[in-house]
Design an enzyme around this catalytic site. Structure first.
Site, PDB file in Angstrom:
ATOM      1  N   GLY A  89       0.819  -1.201   0.000  1.00 13.14           N
ATOM      2  CA  GLY A  89       0.000   0.000   0.000  1.00 13.14           C
ATOM      3  C   GLY A  89       0.854   1.251   0.000  1.00 13.14           C
ATOM      4  O   GLY A  89       2.085   1.195  -0.152  1.00 13.14           O
ATOM      5  N   THR A 111      -6.147   7.108  12.405  1.00 17.99           N
ATOM      6  CA  THR A 111      -6.669   8.133  11.505  1.00 17.99           C
ATOM      7  C   THR A 111      -7.340   9.297  12.225  1.00 17.99           C
ATOM      8  O   THR A 111      -7.817   9.155  13.361  1.00 17.99           O
ATOM      9  CB  THR A 111      -7.707   7.483  10.561  1.00 17.99           C
ATOM     10  OG1 THR A 111      -8.338   8.476   9.762  1.00 17.99           O
ATOM     11  CG2 THR A 111      -8.796   6.761  11.354  1.00 17.99           C
ATOM     12  N   TYR A 146     -16.319   3.700   9.481  1.00 14.18           N
ATOM     13  CA  TYR A 146     -14.870   3.567   9.293  1.00 14.18           C
ATOM     14  C   TYR A 146     -14.129   4.094  10.517  1.00 14.18           C
ATOM     15  O   TYR A 146     -13.258   3.417  11.084  1.00 14.18           O
ATOM     16  CB  TYR A 146     -14.423   4.323   8.039  1.00 14.18           C
ATOM     17  CG  TYR A 146     -12.928   4.550   7.965  1.00 14.18           C
ATOM     18  CD1 TYR A 146     -12.056   3.504   7.718  1.00 14.18           C
ATOM     19  CD2 TYR A 146     -12.393   5.831   8.162  1.00 14.18           C
ATOM     20  CE1 TYR A 146     -10.680   3.720   7.661  1.00 14.18           C
ATOM     21  CE2 TYR A 146     -11.031   6.057   8.099  1.00 14.18           C
ATOM     22  CZ  TYR A 146     -10.172   4.994   7.848  1.00 14.18           C
ATOM     23  OH  TYR A 146      -8.817   5.220   7.807  1.00 14.18           O
TER      24      TYR A 146
END
Length: 292
Positions: A11, A110, A135
């Site tokens: 990634g 995040t 999420y």
């Protein structure tokens, strides 16, 4: 010398870890669930704790850097089970194995763990997580699972990640501004872009003398997605595209994204003074140059 296992190595951040690892004395094992032709990758399903345990034991792994995640913000609203599996239960597997091995887990989280409460000051690490979507909920659960495991951990919250690799906002805007005469981009979502190479370099500094805790890392400065888009177009010479600001409401989405998610980097700069936190525009220039 550490024996370091990197998950999600194909990634954005994983590929940047491959680059910074070239100058390291440590041994790196790059893993993913898929192989990429010409890229050395050990296949590993981190949702299988026995597979993780076996690979760790066979290679005397003392550090895991978890770059793997479910990142489809919109789809997570209807695919919560998979989001929870990859963002919450899989990190618990990694944490549990590192607890058994007496090792360290570096986990990437995040800014989406914030956003429900209205505010306009940078988010510090001790701000209570109030995600606006599934999420963010799954990522917050991942953090909580790691802390509850009792392992040594460094959790790094980041935002608006981009790089030369994979799919990301910068690449999308490069394509759109080269092919469209006009674009609308939201101006009422404010945060800070983060060049994945800068984050990878920060991780390498942290590994020299890790201190357990949650830390924020993004580039310095503040902008909206509109501002970000304007600079991508300007720096790439795509000035023929007319980029107009718009409200988020003009782009219906199954999830409300954080309106303000600027991260306060005071803690990481204090605990790890060698960590460099470049200005977002400077890093964007570097990334676009590397893409060429």
């Amino acid at each position: 010398m550490r024996n370091i296992l990197v998950t999600g190595a194909n990634g954005q951040l994983g590929n940047e870890m491959r680059i910074v690892a070239r100058n390291s004395a440590s041994r790196f094992i790059f893993t993913d669930v898929v192989e990429v032709p010409g890229v050395e990758t050990v296949l590993l399903d981190i949702t299988d704790i026995n597979a993780v345990r076996t690979l760790v034991m066979e290679n005397n792994v003392d550090t895991i850097i978890n770059c793997a995640a479910y990142t489809n913000v919109d789809k997570a609203e209807t695919d919560l089970d998979l989001a929870e599996l990859l963002n919450a239960r899989a990190p618990l597997n990694l944490a549990s194995v590192m607890k058994e091995a007496g090792g360290l887990l570096v986990h990437i989280s995040t800014d989406y763990v914030f956003g429900m409460e209205p505010y306009n000051t940078p988010c510090s690490e001790d701000r209570i997580g109030t995600p606006t979507g599934k999420y963010g909920v799954s990522k917050l659960h991942g953090e909580q699972n790691i802390i509850a495991s009792g392992c040594d951990y460094v959790i790094i919250r980041t935002s608006w990640l981009y790089s030369e690799f994979g799919r990301n906002f910068v690449k999308t805007m490069l394509s759109l501004t080269a092919s469209k005469k006009e674009l609308k981009v939201v101006f009422d979502q404010v945060g800070t872009p983060t060049y994945a190479l800068d984050l990878a370099n920060a991780i390498m500094v942290i590994l020299q003398n890790p201190v357990t805790g949650i830390y924020n890392f993004s580039n310095q400065g503040v902008c909206s997605w509109y501002d970000f888009s304007k600079m991508i177009a300007e720096l790439s010479g795509h000035t023929a595209c007319n980029i107009q600001p718009c409200h988020s409401s003009e782009f219906p989405s199954p999830v409300k994204r954080p309106a303000y998610s600027v991260l306060d980097k005071t803690k990481i700069r204090t605990v790890f003074p060698a960590v460099e936190v470049p200005y977002w525009l400077d890093s964007l220039r570097v990334c676009l140059g590397n893409m060429k």
